[in-house]
Design a protein around this motif. Structure first.
Motif, PDB file in Angstrom:
ATOM      1  N   GLN A  40       0.815  -1.153   0.043  1.00 23.85           N
ATOM      2  CA  GLN A  40      -0.037  -0.020   0.014  1.00 23.85           C
ATOM      3  C   GLN A  40       0.879   1.272  -0.150  1.00 23.85           C
ATOM      4  OE1 GLN A  40      -3.367   0.408  -0.270  1.00 23.85           O
ATOM      5  NE2 GLN A  40      -2.782   2.302  -0.835  1.00 23.85           N
ATOM      6  N   LEU A  41       1.732   1.198   0.695  1.00 26.18           N
ATOM      7  CA  LEU A  41       2.766   2.324   0.846  1.00 26.18           C
ATOM      8  C   LEU A  41       3.545   2.680  -0.612  1.00 26.18           C
ATOM      9  CD1 LEU A  41       4.616   1.670   4.088  1.00 26.18           C
ATOM     10  CD2 LEU A  41       3.308   3.703   3.771  1.00 26.18           C
ATOM     11  N   LEU A  42       3.896   1.561  -1.354  1.00 29.72           N
ATOM     12  CA  LEU A  42       4.304   1.674  -2.762  1.00 29.72           C
ATOM     13  C   LEU A  42       3.221   2.245  -3.761  1.00 29.72           C
ATOM     14  CD1 LEU A  42       6.688   0.850  -4.141  1.00 29.72           C
ATOM     15  CD2 LEU A  42       5.957  -1.281  -4.776  1.00 29.72           C
ATOM     16  N   GLU A  43       2.133   1.935  -3.566  1.00 33.75           N
ATOM     17  CA  GLU A  43       1.142   2.323  -4.277  1.00 33.75           C
ATOM     18  C   GLU A  43       0.627   3.896  -4.011  1.00 33.75           C
ATOM     19  OE1 GLU A  43      -2.574  -0.094  -4.064  1.00 33.75           O
ATOM     20  OE2 GLU A  43      -1.763  -1.586  -4.647  1.00 33.75           O
ATOM     21  N   ASP A  44       1.002   4.332  -2.659  1.00 33.01           N
ATOM     22  CA  ASP A  44       0.919   5.619  -2.270  1.00 33.01           C
ATOM     23  C   ASP A  44       2.177   6.569  -2.658  1.00 33.01           C
ATOM     24  OD1 ASP A  44      -1.472   5.143  -1.121  1.00 33.01           O
ATOM     25  OD2 ASP A  44      -0.741   4.726   0.959  1.00 33.01           O
ATOM     26  N   GLY A  45       3.335   5.889  -3.298  1.00 36.24           N
ATOM     27  CA  GLY A  45       4.400   6.962  -3.786  1.00 36.24           C
ATOM     28  C   GLY A  45       5.545   6.682  -2.977  1.00 36.24           C
ATOM     29  N   VAL A  46       5.425   5.834  -2.138  1.00 37.89           N
ATOM     30  CA  VAL A  46       6.696   5.602  -1.159  1.00 37.89           C
ATOM     31  C   VAL A  46       7.881   4.570  -1.883  1.00 37.89           C
ATOM     32  CG1 VAL A  46       7.409   4.639   1.037  1.00 37.89           C
ATOM     33  CG2 VAL A  46       5.385   5.744   0.726  1.00 37.89           C
ATOM     34  N   ASP A  47       9.024   4.788  -1.946  1.00 40.07           N
ATOM     35  CA  ASP A  47      10.006   4.094  -2.591  1.00 40.07           C
ATOM     36  C   ASP A  47      10.947   3.343  -1.567  1.00 40.07           C
ATOM     37  OD1 ASP A  47       9.405   4.582  -5.373  1.00 40.07           O
ATOM     38  OD2 ASP A  47      10.136   6.523  -5.251  1.00 40.07           O
ATOM     39  N   THR A  48      11.095   4.213  -0.543  1.00 39.79           N
ATOM     40  CA  THR A  48      11.970   3.706   0.509  1.00 39.79           C
ATOM     41  C   THR A  48      11.407   3.947   2.021  1.00 39.79           C
ATOM     42  OG1 THR A  48      13.787   4.340  -0.909  1.00 39.79           O
ATOM     43  CG2 THR A  48      14.486   4.029   1.254  1.00 39.79           C
ATOM     44  N   ALA A  49      11.672   3.006   2.402  1.00 37.28           N
ATOM     45  CA  ALA A  49      11.294   3.330   4.366  1.00 37.28           C
ATOM     46  C   ALA A  49      12.517   2.995   5.080  1.00 37.28           C
ATOM     47  CB  ALA A  49      10.332   1.678   4.546  1.00 37.28           C
ATOM     48  N   VAL A  50      12.601   4.179   5.991  1.00 29.81           N
ATOM     49  CA  VAL A  50      14.002   4.231   6.702  1.00 29.81           C
ATOM     50  C   VAL A  50      13.251   4.135   8.114  1.00 29.81           C
ATOM     51  CG1 VAL A  50      15.637   5.771   7.441  1.00 29.81           C
ATOM     52  CG2 VAL A  50      14.902   5.995   5.417  1.00 29.81           C
ATOM     53  N   LEU A  51      13.753   3.033   8.811  1.00 28.24           N
ATOM     54  CA  LEU A  51      13.401   2.596  10.291  1.00 28.24           C
ATOM     55  C   LEU A  51      14.244   3.624  11.217  1.00 28.24           C
ATOM     56  CD1 LEU A  51      11.779   1.012  12.323  1.00 28.24           C
ATOM     57  CD2 LEU A  51      13.755  -0.634  12.241  1.00 28.24           C
ATOM     58  N   LEU A  52      13.380   4.409  12.055  1.00 24.88           N
ATOM     59  CA  LEU A  52      13.973   5.168  13.158  1.00 24.88           C
ATOM     60  C   LEU A  52      13.774   4.676  14.386  1.00 24.88           C
ATOM     61  CD1 LEU A  52      12.859   8.646  11.364  1.00 24.88           C
ATOM     62  CD2 LEU A  52      15.121   7.706  11.270  1.00 24.88           C
ATOM     63  N   ASP A  53      14.924   4.760  15.334  1.00 25.13           N
ATOM     64  CA  ASP A  53      14.802   4.455  16.728  1.00 25.13           C
ATOM     65  C   ASP A  53      14.886   6.056  17.642  1.00 25.13           C
ATOM     66  OD1 ASP A  53      14.658   3.948  19.439  1.00 25.13           O
ATOM     67  OD2 ASP A  53      16.436   2.552  19.513  1.00 25.13           O
ATOM     68  N   ASP A  54      13.622   6.684  17.584  1.00 27.35           N
ATOM     69  CA  ASP A  54      13.705   8.056  18.015  1.00 27.35           C
ATOM     70  C   ASP A  54      14.146   8.770  16.887  1.00 27.35           C
ATOM     71  OD1 ASP A  54      12.448   7.983  20.609  1.00 27.35           O
ATOM     72  OD2 ASP A  54      14.427   7.474  21.391  1.00 27.35           O
ATOM     73  N   ARG A  56      17.398   8.228  15.606  1.00 25.34           N
ATOM     74  CA  ARG A  56      18.650   7.485  14.889  1.00 25.34           C
ATOM     75  C   ARG A  56      18.323   6.539  14.220  1.00 25.34           C
ATOM     76  NH1 ARG A  56      21.239   2.467  17.052  1.00 25.34           N
ATOM     77  NH2 ARG A  56      19.599   2.270  18.380  1.00 25.34           N
ATOM     78  N   VAL A  57      18.813   6.422  12.782  1.00 25.21           N
ATOM     79  CA  VAL A  57      18.645   5.702  11.628  1.00 25.21           C
ATOM     80  C   VAL A  57      19.043   4.261  12.053  1.00 25.21           C
ATOM     81  CG1 VAL A  57      18.957   5.305   9.213  1.00 25.21           C
ATOM     82  CG2 VAL A  57      18.504   7.556   9.954  1.00 25.21           C
ATOM     83  N   ILE A  58      17.947   3.299  11.934  1.00 21.50           N
ATOM     84  CA  ILE A  58      18.494   1.922  12.193  1.00 21.50           C
ATOM     85  C   ILE A  58      18.985   1.275  10.694  1.00 21.50           C
ATOM     86  CG2 ILE A  58      17.929  -0.180  13.191  1.00 21.50           C
ATOM     87  CD1 ILE A  58      18.195   1.887  15.064  1.00 21.50           C
ATOM     88  N   TYR A  59      18.217   1.466   9.661  1.00 19.93           N
ATOM     89  CA  TYR A  59      18.354   1.087   8.217  1.00 19.93           C
ATOM     90  C   TYR A  59      17.307   1.460   7.510  1.00 19.93           C
ATOM     91  CZ  TYR A  59      14.810  -2.538   9.127  1.00 19.93           C
ATOM     92  OH  TYR A  59      13.541  -3.528   9.309  1.00 19.93           O
ATOM     93  N   SER A  60      17.628   1.726   6.183  1.00 19.67           N
ATOM     94  CA  SER A  60      16.656   1.830   5.106  1.00 19.67           C
ATOM     95  C   SER A  60      16.590   0.680   4.132  1.00 19.67           C
ATOM     96  CB  SER A  60      17.077   3.339   4.520  1.00 19.67           C
ATOM     97  OG  SER A  60      18.340   2.962   3.694  1.00 19.67           O
ATOM     98  N   MET A  61      15.366   0.736   3.273  1.00 19.23           N
ATOM     99  CA  MET A  61      15.124  -0.249   2.605  1.00 19.23           C
ATOM    100  C   MET A  61      14.317   0.104   1.408  1.00 19.23           C
ATOM    101  SD  MET A  61      12.624  -2.922   4.403  1.00 19.23           S
ATOM    102  CE  MET A  61      10.883  -2.550   4.988  1.00 19.23           C
ATOM    103  N   SER A  62      14.343  -0.435   0.212  1.00 15.40           N
ATOM    104  CA  SER A  62      13.441  -0.156  -1.099  1.00 15.40           C
ATOM    105  C   SER A  62      12.303  -0.784  -0.599  1.00 15.40           C
ATOM    106  CB  SER A  62      14.422  -0.492  -2.146  1.00 15.40           C
ATOM    107  OG  SER A  62      13.419  -0.313  -3.093  1.00 15.40           O
ATOM    108  N   LEU A  63      11.343  -0.465  -1.170  1.00 13.00           N
ATOM    109  CA  LEU A  63      10.140  -0.994  -1.358  1.00 13.00           C
ATOM    110  C   LEU A  63       9.628  -2.050  -2.533  1.00 13.00           C
ATOM    111  CD1 LEU A  63       7.610   1.211   0.993  1.00 13.00           C
ATOM    112  CD2 LEU A  63       8.821  -0.684   1.675  1.00 13.00           C
ATOM    113  N   HIS A  64      10.398  -1.740  -3.374  1.00 13.75           N
ATOM    114  CA  HIS A  64      10.310  -2.329  -4.874  1.00 13.75           C
ATOM    115  C   HIS A  64      10.924  -3.613  -4.645  1.00 13.75           C
ATOM    116  CE1 HIS A  64       9.108   1.510  -6.804  1.00 13.75           C
ATOM    117  NE2 HIS A  64      10.031   2.139  -5.935  1.00 13.75           N
ATOM    118  N   GLU A  65      10.357  -4.533  -5.279  1.00  8.69           N
ATOM    119  CA  GLU A  65      10.899  -5.917  -5.362  1.00  8.69           C
ATOM    120  C   GLU A  65      11.995  -5.843  -6.309  1.00  8.69           C
ATOM    121  OE1 GLU A  65       7.495  -9.051  -5.270  1.00  8.69           O
ATOM    122  OE2 GLU A  65       6.151  -7.382  -5.954  1.00  8.69           O
ATOM    123  N   SER A  66      12.892  -6.672  -6.062  1.00 12.25           N
ATOM    124  CA  SER A  66      14.277  -6.925  -6.847  1.00 12.25           C
ATOM    125  C   SER A  66      14.090  -8.050  -7.789  1.00 12.25           C
ATOM    126  CB  SER A  66      15.398  -7.083  -6.181  1.00 12.25           C
ATOM    127  OG  SER A  66      15.222  -7.213  -4.642  1.00 12.25           O
TER     128      SER A  66
END
Length: 66
Positions: A40-54, A56-66
């Motif tokens: 759903q996020l991909l359909e809403d125009g999101v390409d990348t999700a970045v996980l934050l702890d407060d 602090r960036v933990i990691y980022s990931m593409s929402l596109h299937e490889s």
């Protein structure tokens, strides 16, 4: 500690999805939620999700299937 996702377009522009920002008590909860919501996020125009702890960036990931 508050866990959140930041959503971005391919060019790094921050995207606010229609449902707004979700907050999670832990990393596992955040990861479970993204696993259920990424299409759903991909359909809403999101390409990348970045996980934050407060702020602090933990990691980022593409929402596109490889």
């Amino acid at each position: 500690m508050v866990w959140t996702w930041r959503y971005e377009k391919k060019d790094g522009t921050v995207v606010t999805p229609p449902g707004g920002e979700e907050e999670f008590a832990g990393q596992g909860d955040a990861e479970s939620w993204i696993g259920e919501s990424w299409k759903q996020l991909l359909e809403d125009g999101v390409d990348t999700a970045v996980l934050l702890d407060d702020d602090r960036v933990i990691y980022s990931m593409s929402l596109h299937e490889s």
